[in-house]
Write a protein that holds these residues in place. Structure first.
Motif, PDB file in Angstrom:
ATOM      1  N   ASP A  26       0.907  -0.824   0.288  1.00  0.00           N
ATOM      2  CA  ASP A  26      -0.052   0.226  -0.268  1.00  0.00           C
ATOM      3  C   ASP A  26       0.711   1.301   0.239  1.00  0.00           C
ATOM      4  OD1 ASP A  26      -2.567  -1.270   0.181  1.00  0.00           O
ATOM      5  OD2 ASP A  26      -2.445  -1.348   1.606  1.00  0.00           O
ATOM      6  N   ILE A  27       1.976   1.239   1.273  1.00  0.00           N
ATOM      7  CA  ILE A  27       2.959   2.534   0.770  1.00  0.00           C
ATOM      8  C   ILE A  27       3.584   2.475  -0.760  1.00  0.00           C
ATOM      9  CG2 ILE A  27       5.152   3.476   1.851  1.00  0.00           C
ATOM     10  CD1 ILE A  27       3.796   1.363   4.655  1.00  0.00           C
ATOM     11  N   PHE A  28       4.508   1.741  -1.109  1.00  0.00           N
ATOM     12  CA  PHE A  28       4.342   1.330  -2.066  1.00  0.00           C
ATOM     13  C   PHE A  28       4.329   1.730  -3.374  1.00  0.00           C
ATOM     14  CE2 PHE A  28       5.800  -0.375  -6.347  1.00  0.00           C
ATOM     15  CZ  PHE A  28       7.087   0.091  -6.557  1.00  0.00           C
ATOM     16  N   LEU A  29       3.063   1.607  -3.617  1.00  0.00           N
ATOM     17  CA  LEU A  29       1.211   2.072  -4.023  1.00  0.00           C
ATOM     18  C   LEU A  29       1.279   3.977  -4.483  1.00  0.00           C
ATOM     19  CD1 LEU A  29      -0.564  -1.352  -5.334  1.00  0.00           C
ATOM     20  CD2 LEU A  29       1.692  -0.372  -6.041  1.00  0.00           C
ATOM     21  N   LYS A  30       1.171   3.723  -3.388  1.00  0.00           N
ATOM     22  CA  LYS A  30       0.742   5.216  -2.887  1.00  0.00           C
ATOM     23  C   LYS A  30       2.073   6.341  -3.179  1.00  0.00           C
ATOM     24  CE  LYS A  30      -1.391   8.362   0.615  1.00  0.00           C
ATOM     25  NZ  LYS A  30      -1.593   8.395   2.246  1.00  0.00           N
ATOM     26  N   TYR A  31       3.162   6.098  -2.476  1.00  0.00           N
ATOM     27  CA  TYR A  31       4.383   6.935  -2.764  1.00  0.00           C
ATOM     28  C   TYR A  31       5.323   6.447  -3.910  1.00  0.00           C
ATOM     29  CZ  TYR A  31       2.723   8.571   1.264  1.00  0.00           C
ATOM     30  OH  TYR A  31       1.706   9.117   2.428  1.00  0.00           O
ATOM     31  N   GLU A  32       5.543   5.858  -4.042  1.00  0.00           N
ATOM     32  CA  GLU A  32       6.726   5.177  -5.067  1.00  0.00           C
ATOM     33  C   GLU A  32       6.661   4.516  -6.000  1.00  0.00           C
ATOM     34  OE1 GLU A  32      10.105   5.771  -3.620  1.00  0.00           O
ATOM     35  OE2 GLU A  32       9.404   5.954  -1.793  1.00  0.00           O
ATOM     36  N   LEU A  33       5.613   4.815  -6.900  1.00  0.00           N
ATOM     37  CA  LEU A  33       5.362   4.554  -8.567  1.00  0.00           C
ATOM     38  C   LEU A  33       5.910   5.572  -9.215  1.00  0.00           C
ATOM     39  CD1 LEU A  33       2.302   2.492  -8.899  1.00  0.00           C
ATOM     40  CD2 LEU A  33       4.791   1.132  -9.115  1.00  0.00           C
ATOM     41  N   GLN A  34       6.797   5.229 -10.024  1.00  0.00           N
ATOM     42  CA  GLN A  34       7.047   6.598 -11.108  1.00  0.00           C
ATOM     43  C   GLN A  34       7.153   6.026 -12.643  1.00  0.00           C
ATOM     44  OE1 GLN A  34       8.613   9.573  -9.586  1.00  0.00           O
ATOM     45  NE2 GLN A  34       8.435   8.248  -7.667  1.00  0.00           N
ATOM     46  N   PRO A  35       6.021   7.735 -13.056  1.00  0.00           N
ATOM     47  CA  PRO A  35       6.362   6.888 -14.224  1.00  0.00           C
ATOM     48  C   PRO A  35       7.878   6.492 -15.567  1.00  0.00           C
ATOM     49  CG  PRO A  35       6.060   9.595 -13.927  1.00  0.00           C
ATOM     50  CD  PRO A  35       6.463   8.842 -12.773  1.00  0.00           C
ATOM     51  N   THR A  36       7.638   6.104 -16.595  1.00  0.00           N
ATOM     52  CA  THR A  36       8.495   6.155 -17.561  1.00  0.00           C
ATOM     53  C   THR A  36       7.878   5.803 -18.739  1.00  0.00           C
ATOM     54  OG1 THR A  36      11.121   4.429 -17.543  1.00  0.00           O
ATOM     55  CG2 THR A  36       7.924   3.478 -17.601  1.00  0.00           C
ATOM     56  N   SER A  37       8.839   6.660 -19.314  1.00  0.00           N
ATOM     57  CA  SER A  37       8.925   7.147 -20.986  1.00  0.00           C
ATOM     58  C   SER A  37       8.173   5.797 -21.684  1.00  0.00           C
ATOM     59  CB  SER A  37       9.675   7.259 -21.537  1.00  0.00           C
ATOM     60  OG  SER A  37      10.275   6.758 -22.129  1.00  0.00           O
ATOM     61  N   VAL A  38       7.682   5.774 -22.512  1.00  0.00           N
ATOM     62  CA  VAL A  38       7.265   5.095 -23.451  1.00  0.00           C
ATOM     63  C   VAL A  38       8.948   4.455 -24.327  1.00  0.00           C
ATOM     64  CG1 VAL A  38       5.966   4.238 -26.118  1.00  0.00           C
ATOM     65  CG2 VAL A  38       4.814   5.503 -24.021  1.00  0.00           C
ATOM     66  N   ARG A  39       9.783   4.930 -24.623  1.00  0.00           N
ATOM     67  CA  ARG A  39      10.706   5.122 -24.976  1.00  0.00           C
ATOM     68  C   ARG A  39      11.492   3.757 -24.605  1.00  0.00           C
ATOM     69  NH1 ARG A  39      15.484   9.330 -26.734  1.00  0.00           N
ATOM     70  NH2 ARG A  39      17.348   7.265 -26.701  1.00  0.00           N
ATOM     71  N   THR A  40      11.312   4.435 -23.007  1.00  0.00           N
ATOM     72  CA  THR A  40      12.368   3.371 -21.863  1.00  0.00           C
ATOM     73  C   THR A  40      11.986   1.823 -21.972  1.00  0.00           C
ATOM     74  OG1 THR A  40      13.155   4.899 -19.889  1.00  0.00           O
ATOM     75  CG2 THR A  40      12.885   2.749 -19.942  1.00  0.00           C
ATOM     76  N   LEU A  41      10.014   1.992 -22.067  1.00  0.00           N
ATOM     77  CA  LEU A  41      10.278   0.246 -22.298  1.00  0.00           C
ATOM     78  C   LEU A  41      10.266   0.124 -23.869  1.00  0.00           C
ATOM     79  CD1 LEU A  41       6.074   1.836 -21.172  1.00  0.00           C
ATOM     80  CD2 LEU A  41       8.164   0.084 -19.632  1.00  0.00           C
ATOM     81  N   VAL A  42      10.235   0.543 -24.760  1.00  0.00           N
ATOM     82  CA  VAL A  42      10.110  -0.480 -25.848  1.00  0.00           C
ATOM     83  C   VAL A  42      12.161  -0.248 -25.766  1.00  0.00           C
ATOM     84  CG1 VAL A  42      10.390   1.207 -28.403  1.00  0.00           C
ATOM     85  CG2 VAL A  42       8.963   1.084 -27.362  1.00  0.00           C
ATOM     86  N   HIS A  43      12.551   0.194 -24.889  1.00  0.00           N
ATOM     87  CA  HIS A  43      13.697  -0.001 -25.053  1.00  0.00           C
ATOM     88  C   HIS A  43      14.303  -1.228 -24.344  1.00  0.00           C
ATOM     89  CE1 HIS A  43      18.603   0.917 -23.805  1.00  0.00           C
ATOM     90  NE2 HIS A  43      18.349   0.185 -24.537  1.00  0.00           N
ATOM     91  N   PHE A  44      13.528  -1.449 -23.706  1.00  0.00           N
ATOM     92  CA  PHE A  44      13.791  -2.738 -22.790  1.00  0.00           C
ATOM     93  C   PHE A  44      13.139  -3.760 -23.347  1.00  0.00           C
ATOM     94  CE2 PHE A  44      13.185  -0.421 -18.533  1.00  0.00           C
ATOM     95  CZ  PHE A  44      14.584  -0.410 -18.331  1.00  0.00           C
ATOM     96  N   SER A  45      12.029  -3.958 -24.499  1.00  0.00           N
ATOM     97  CA  SER A  45      11.333  -4.793 -25.547  1.00  0.00           C
ATOM     98  C   SER A  45      12.939  -4.783 -26.704  1.00  0.00           C
ATOM     99  CB  SER A  45      10.083  -3.709 -26.243  1.00  0.00           C
ATOM    100  OG  SER A  45       9.355  -5.135 -26.912  1.00  0.00           O
ATOM    101  N   GLN A  46      13.189  -3.998 -26.920  1.00  0.00           N
ATOM    102  CA  GLN A  46      14.341  -4.675 -27.937  1.00  0.00           C
ATOM    103  C   GLN A  46      15.133  -5.249 -27.017  1.00  0.00           C
ATOM    104  OE1 GLN A  46      15.744  -0.389 -29.055  1.00  0.00           O
ATOM    105  NE2 GLN A  46      14.210  -0.362 -30.112  1.00  0.00           N
ATOM    106  N   THR A  47      16.201  -5.445 -26.083  1.00  0.00           N
ATOM    107  CA  THR A  47      17.120  -6.127 -25.294  1.00  0.00           C
ATOM    108  C   THR A  47      15.959  -7.268 -24.803  1.00  0.00           C
ATOM    109  OG1 THR A  47      17.240  -3.441 -24.144  1.00  0.00           O
ATOM    110  CG2 THR A  47      18.695  -6.081 -23.834  1.00  0.00           C
ATOM    111  N   PHE A  48      14.932  -7.077 -24.723  1.00  0.00           N
ATOM    112  CA  PHE A  48      14.496  -8.808 -24.441  1.00  0.00           C
ATOM    113  C   PHE A  48      14.484  -9.157 -25.829  1.00  0.00           C
ATOM    114  CE2 PHE A  48      10.682 -11.095 -24.046  1.00  0.00           C
ATOM    115  CZ  PHE A  48      10.985 -11.929 -23.004  1.00  0.00           C
ATOM    116  N   ARG A  49      13.806  -8.444 -26.933  1.00  0.00           N
ATOM    117  CA  ARG A  49      13.420  -9.458 -27.774  1.00  0.00           C
ATOM    118  C   ARG A  49      14.956 -10.029 -29.002  1.00  0.00           C
ATOM    119  NH1 ARG A  49       9.867  -5.948 -30.736  1.00  0.00           N
ATOM    120  NH2 ARG A  49       8.175  -4.979 -28.664  1.00  0.00           N
TER     121      ARG A  49
END
Length: 153
Positions: A26-49
């Motif tokens: 509950d504390i984590f979800l309230k205070y610690e979630l940080q947004p990330t960019s689509v580009r970062t997610l695409v980069h992770f996906s490129q690395t994984f694939r």
């Protein structure tokens, strides 16, 4: 609308976390979630694939050339990490984001690292979020991390 069980939601992409409790989630979800960019997610996906750790691929030879001076993104070579740089790798047996096979590949790349400067710690029961929020993380991870820093400071 049914309630979402955050344990199940997180476990679907982090792995089966063993040692969380509702108050820490509950504390984590309230205070610690940080947004990330689509580009970062695409980069992770490129690395994984591709199975290669490289800079972001713009999917265009011209764009890559403009960014990197070459038509494909350059790879990161983990073996280029200075051999005397202290490294502690702590990873979980149930982590789906940084799984045991990937860590073993990294350790292979670091095989020439100074033995007294590289520590790999497997916490078999841990998944990804356990390293942040487990009720026993201080004892299993952070006490050893502080000792590692103190040894190499």
């Amino acid at each position: 609308m049914p309630e979402v069980n955050c344990y199940d939601f997180m476990a679907s992409f982090t792995g089966p976390n063993c040692c969380l409790n509702y108050s820490s989630v509950d504390i984590f979800l309230k205070y610690e979630l940080q947004p990330t960019s689509v580009r970062t997610l695409v980069h992770f996906s490129q690395t994984f694939r591709r199975g290669v750790i490289a800079k972001y691929d713009y999917e265009s030879s011209m764009a890559n050339m403009a960014a990197y001076g070459e038509s494909s993104p350059p790879e990161y070579h983990m073996s280029n990490i200075p051999h005397d740089l202290p490294l502690l790798l702590s990873y979980g047996g149930g982590d789906m984001l940084s799984d045991v096979k990937d860590v073993q590949l990294l350790l292979n790349d670091l095989s020439n690292h100074d033995a007294d400067k590289l520590v790999a710690q497997l916490v078999k029961e841990y998944a990804h979020m356990d390293f942040v929020m487990a009720v026993n993380a201080k004892q299993l991870v952070y006490d050893g991390l502080i000792a590692f820093f103190n040894k190499h400071s």
